[in-house]
Scaffold this active site. Structure first.
Site, PDB file in Angstrom:
ATOM      1  CG  ASP A  47      13.440  42.434   2.119  1.00  0.00           C
ATOM      2  OD1 ASP A  47      14.587  42.455   2.285  1.00  0.00           O
ATOM      3  OD2 ASP A  47      12.475  42.941   2.660  1.00  0.00           O
ATOM      4  CG  ASP A 107      18.062  26.594  -1.761  1.00  0.00           C
ATOM      5  OD1 ASP A 107      18.650  25.824  -2.830  1.00  0.00           O
ATOM      6  OD2 ASP A 107      17.048  26.295  -1.181  1.00  0.00           O
ATOM      7  CE  LYS A 146      13.796  40.620   6.490  1.00  0.00           C
ATOM      8  NZ  LYS A 146      13.444  41.429   5.509  1.00  0.00           N
TER       9      LYS A 146
HETATM   10  C1  IPM Z   1      20.462  22.912  -4.030  1.00  0.00           C
HETATM   11  C2  IPM Z   1      19.158  22.340  -3.656  1.00  0.00           C
HETATM   12  C3  IPM Z   1      19.322  21.303  -2.341  1.00  0.00           C
HETATM   13  C4  IPM Z   1      19.532  22.612  -1.614  1.00  0.00           C
HETATM   14  C5  IPM Z   1      18.333  20.320  -2.157  1.00  0.00           C
HETATM   15  C6  IPM Z   1      18.146  19.414  -3.147  1.00  0.00           C
HETATM   16  C7  IPM Z   1      18.662  19.838  -0.798  1.00  0.00           C
HETATM   17  O1  IPM Z   1      18.135  22.855  -3.809  1.00  0.00           O
HETATM   18  O2  IPM Z   1      21.500  22.420  -4.063  1.00  0.00           O
HETATM   19  O3  IPM Z   1      20.216  24.127  -4.181  1.00  0.00           O
HETATM   20  O4  IPM Z   1      18.596  23.043  -0.971  1.00  0.00           O
HETATM   21  O5  IPM Z   1      20.649  23.123  -1.098  1.00  0.00           O
HETATM   22 MG    MG Z   2      18.583  24.960  -4.524  1.00  0.00          MG
END
Ligand code: IPM
Ligand code: MG
Length: 354
Positions: A221, A245, A189
């Site tokens: 995005d 994530d 970003k």
């Molecule tokens: C992932 C999960 C984890 C993260 C959580 C459970 C802490 O969503 O492994 O993607 O956010 O990394």
């Molecule tokens: Mg995750």
């Protein structure tokens, strides 16, 4: 070879699926003549219930002592009321940080046998879908300073990166791109965030070392939109922790096979932690319903990345392919005309194919 592996079944369906991965590992050990040395450890809700903390010291030490870790899943509604430091998820962050696992590989593959499960128009996935999300895992907003003011009515989280942290993950991504289709998309970003501008300059500098790799940059995005608009434009994606994530969940969903996708968390040596990308699915725990394939394919990644046993990894992946070809399905990937099986039978079928 002797393979020293730490096992963390965890919560919910974790123990169900790890048991099936063990079956398959046993079959691989017998066929290829490897000795398996397993140690079991607690983490997540299971650890909170039995010793009062999500990541006991003994678990971290035990994992450090092994060559690789296989993790089922952690978390569940039972522990949702607990505060930040006591949440089961804290175990995952503690393992990632404590073991220095900065490189998270999340392949998103559309299995041709499950093409109907893809939620996108078939014209968008013609020719298949096979992309790799490389997510930075021990930096950024997940590990930055956070807090509240005294009144508790203002809060902050900090996203911070050093050049060295960006360099090591971007290098891993370039190396992976070199072994694939030599196309790297860096997602940031940079129109807003200073960390992203640093990230982008590192990517551009390292690109000179990989002249064969085509590099492009996308804002996060836009990338979220491109993933559903034209997913086949991607080969390897590299991005920071939180963007990774979010985008890896999106990428997994467009394959329609979240129960099928493994992941690896690596550092610069051969050590790694391997786990399915799905969660602990407490609603179906212990009912012989969960799909063990993501965990079984995580074992394949472990054999490939930590133990450098490519034929053994191939054996698992092709066994999974044959079981799917024969029409066997767990409930999450069931479709008309296929044969429904439970967790245990799926594990047994794959082990038999080894
Ligand atoms: C992932 C999960 C984890 C993260 C959580 C459970 C802490 O969503 O492994 O993607 O956010 O990394
Ligand atoms: Mg995750």
């Amino acid at each position: 070879m002797k393979l020293r592996i730490a096992l963390i079944p965890g919560d919910g369906i974790g123990p169900d699926i790890v048991a099936e991965a063990l079956k398959v590992m046993g079959a691989v050990g017998t066929k290829f003549g490897h000795k398996l040395d397993f140690s079991f450890y607690l983490a997540g809700g299971a650890a909170i219930d039995s010793v009062g903390v999500p990541l006991p010291e003994s678990t971290l030490l035990g994992c450090q002592d092994a060559e690789a870790v296989l993790l089922g899943a952690v978390g569940g509604p039972k522990w949702d009321h607990l505060g930040g430091e006591m949440r089961p998820e804290k175990a995952l962050l503690g393992l990632r940080g404590g073991l220095g696992l900065f490189c998270n590989l999340r392949p998103a593959i559309l299995y041709p046998q499950l093409a109907d499960a893809c939620p996108l128009k078939s014209s968008l996935i013609e020719g298949g879908l096979d992309l790799m999300v490389v997510r930075e895992l021990t930096g950024g907003i997940y590990f930055g300073k956070r807090g509240r003011n005294e009144a508790g009515d203002a809060a902050f989280d900090t996203m911070a990166y050093t050049t060295a942290e960006v360099e090591r993950i971007v290098r891993m991504a370039f190396d992976i791109a070199m072994k694939r289709n030599k196309h790297l998309t860096s997602i940031d970003k940079a129109n807003i965030l200073e960390t992203s501008r640093l990230w982008r300059s590192v990517v551009n500098r390292l690109a000179a070392d990989y002249p064969e790799v085509v590099v492009d940059h996308q804002y996060v995005d836009n990338a979220a939109m491109q993933l559903v608009r034209k997913p086949r434009q991607f080969d390897v994606i590299v991005t920071e922790n939180m963007f990774g994530d979010i985008l890896s969940d999106e990428a997994s969903q467009i394959t329609g096979s979240i129960g099928m996708l493994p992941s690896a968390s690596l550092r610069s040596d051969s050590f790694g932690m391997y786990e399915p990308i799905h969660g602990s699915a407490p609603d179906i725990a212990g009912q012989d319903k969960a799909n063990p394939i993501a965990t079984i394919l995580s074992v394949a990644m472990m054999l490939r990345y930590t133990f450098r046993l490519a034929s053994e990894a191939d054996a698992i992946e092709s066994a999974v392919g044959r079981v799917l070809d024969a029409g066997w399905r767990t409930g999450d990937i069931m479709s008309e005309g296929m044969r429904l099986v439970g967790t245990k039978e799926m594990g047994t079928l794959i082990a038999q194919q080894i």
